[in-house]
Design an enzyme around this catalytic site. Structure first.
Site, short mmCIF file in Angstrom:
data_model
loop_
_atom_site.label_atom_id
_atom_site.label_comp_id
_atom_site.label_asym_id
_atom_site.label_seq_id
_atom_site.Cartn_x
_atom_site.Cartn_y
_atom_site.Cartn_z
CE1 TYR A 52 -3.23 -3.24 1.01
CE2 TYR A 52 -4.29 -1.59 -0.43
CZ TYR A 52 -4.11 -2.73 0.08
OH TYR A 52 -5.20 -3.61 -0.37
NE ARG A 55 -3.40 -0.22 -4.95
CZ ARG A 55 -4.68 -0.47 -4.58
NH1 ARG A 55 -4.87 -1.26 -3.67
NH2 ARG A 55 -5.71 0.15 -5.46
CD GLN A 85 -16.10 -0.96 -7.65
OE1 GLN A 85 -16.28 -2.26 -7.42
NE2 GLN A 85 -16.11 -0.67 -8.86
CG ASN A 86 -11.37 3.77 -8.60
OD1 ASN A 86 -11.36 2.62 -8.87
ND2 ASN A 86 -11.43 4.78 -9.61
CG HIS A 103 -13.99 -0.98 -2.22
ND1 HIS A 103 -13.74 -1.60 -3.74
CD2 HIS A 103 -15.24 -1.56 -1.77
CE1 HIS A 103 -14.71 -2.31 -4.05
NE2 HIS A 103 -15.40 -2.33 -2.86
N GLY A 169 -15.98 2.47 -15.92
CA GLY A 169 -14.59 1.65 -15.59
C GLY A 169 -14.62 0.79 -14.65
CB THR A 170 -16.43 -0.74 -12.20
OG1 THR A 170 -16.37 -2.08 -11.38
CG2 THR A 170 -18.07 -0.56 -12.75
CB SER A 171 -14.26 -5.84 -14.21
OG SER A 171 -14.16 -6.10 -12.91
CG ASN A 195 -16.17 -1.30 -19.17
OD1 ASN A 195 -14.85 -1.40 -19.45
ND2 ASN A 195 -16.51 -1.99 -18.14
N1 APR Z 1 -11.56 3.78 -19.86
C1 APR Z 1 -12.54 3.04 -19.26
N2 APR Z 1 -12.73 1.80 -18.87
C2 APR Z 1 -11.38 1.22 -18.75
C3 APR Z 1 -10.30 1.78 -19.23
C4 APR Z 1 -10.45 3.08 -19.89
N3 APR Z 1 -9.28 3.57 -20.11
N4 APR Z 1 -9.12 0.87 -18.98
C5 APR Z 1 -9.84 -0.19 -18.20
N5 APR Z 1 -11.11 -0.06 -18.18
C6 APR Z 1 -12.16 -1.03 -17.58
C7 APR Z 1 -11.79 -2.43 -17.87
O1 APR Z 1 -12.65 -2.68 -19.08
C8 APR Z 1 -12.54 -3.00 -16.70
O2 APR Z 1 -14.16 -3.17 -16.99
O3 APR Z 1 -11.97 -0.69 -16.07
C9 APR Z 1 -12.36 -2.18 -15.53
C10 APR Z 1 -11.44 -2.65 -14.24
O4 APR Z 1 -11.90 -3.70 -13.90
P1 APR Z 1 -10.94 -4.09 -12.64
O5 APR Z 1 -9.50 -4.21 -12.74
O6 APR Z 1 -11.64 -5.28 -11.95
O7 APR Z 1 -11.31 -2.95 -11.50
P2 APR Z 1 -12.59 -2.76 -10.84
O8 APR Z 1 -13.93 -3.16 -11.71
O9 APR Z 1 -12.80 -1.38 -10.32
O10 APR Z 1 -12.45 -3.77 -9.51
C11 APR Z 1 -13.31 -3.67 -8.25
O11 APR Z 1 -12.04 -5.26 -7.30
O12 APR Z 1 -9.83 -5.80 -6.70
C12 APR Z 1 -11.19 -5.10 -6.34
O13 APR Z 1 -11.19 -3.66 -4.37
C13 APR Z 1 -10.81 -3.90 -5.85
O14 APR Z 1 -12.08 -1.65 -6.01
C14 APR Z 1 -11.61 -2.97 -6.63
C15 APR Z 1 -12.67 -3.90 -7.37
#
Ligand code: APR
Length: 225
Positions: A52, A55, A85-86, A103, A169-171, A195
């Protein structure tokens, strides 16, 4: 208009902060269970603090991008609830106020003994003592896997009462955030996803806007100003 936005690592990717599940993802160097769980911290607090500290340094070097700044502009024109979530502070440094960090945040420190919270120093170590109870039990104020995310009551209310829910931007890999669109949708709220790639919960959204956040977010915000 009442808008609830959820952001994930993808909104900070173009600021140079690695996402979690991309090939160059953050977890590559470390197993999640070693650096992002209470058990990992108990096993090796030195490793977790080092992870951390790295980070925290990267996040303080990074600059907010056009997507962060566009959301700050949106807040000036609409009743916006911004949930992230960031754990970086790029939303705040991009001008957003009252950001909900479900988070936790790299800028925060927590005492595992007495629950005291204070601004985290740049470098934390297992030898640091809590300023309140002096126990050597300081940890980053980050919600680890297996722990309860923060501010959930406020978030559920904001999802139910919104006119529009937008995930950026979240998966859709990690709950409860991955369930927000379904919850909003069940309450009659329109759900849009911005996304770069299709997320795991894409079917929960009414529509997707694909592309890099630094382009799609300012373009989307402009339609609402
Ligand atoms: N613009 C838009 N979206 C993007 C970009 C970009 N330039 N680059 C990547 N992405 C998208 C990817 O397509 C993906 O859907 O961002 C997402 C990243 O996914 P993760 O890495 O899983 O991040 P996140 O969804 O924030 O993870 C959620 O999981 O690891 C834990 O606590 C941690 O907060 C985190 C949580």
């Amino acid at each position: 208009m009442r808008i609830t936005v959820l952001t994930g690592a993808g909104i900070s990717a173009e600021s140079g902060l690695p996402t979690f599940r991309a090939s160059d993802g953050l977890w590559e160097d470390h197993r999640i269970e070693d650096v992002a769980t209470p058990e990992g911290f108990a096993r090796d607090p030195e490793l977790v603090h080092r992870f951390y500290n790295m980070r925290r340094a990267a996040a303080s070097e990074a600059q907010p991008n056009a997507a962060h700044r566009a959301l700050a502009q949106l807040q000036d024109h609409h009743d916006l609830t911004l949930v992230t979530q960031n754990v970086d502070a790029l939303h705040e440094r991009g001008g957003s106020r009252d950001v909900i960090h479900m988070h936790g945040a790299l800028d925060g420190a927590l005492c595992a003994e007495c629950d005291h919270r204070w601004p985290a120093p740049a470098i934390m170590s297992p030898d640091d003592r809590c300023p309140n109870c002096a126990a050597p039990a300081t940890r980053p104020d980050i919600v680890w896997f297996g722990e309860i995310p923060y501010h959930m009551d406020r978030i559920w209310t904001a999802l139910e009462g919104a006119d529009l829910f937008v995930a950026i931007g979240t998966s859709g890999n990690v709950y409860p955030a991955a369930g927000f669109a379904q919850h909003a949708s069940r309450n009659g709220v329109e759900c849009v996803e911005l996304n770069l790639q299709t997320s795991m919960n894409a079917r929960d959204f009414d529509r997707q806007i694909m592309g890099p956040a630094s382009e799609t977010v300012p373009e989307w915000v402009a339609t609402l100003l």
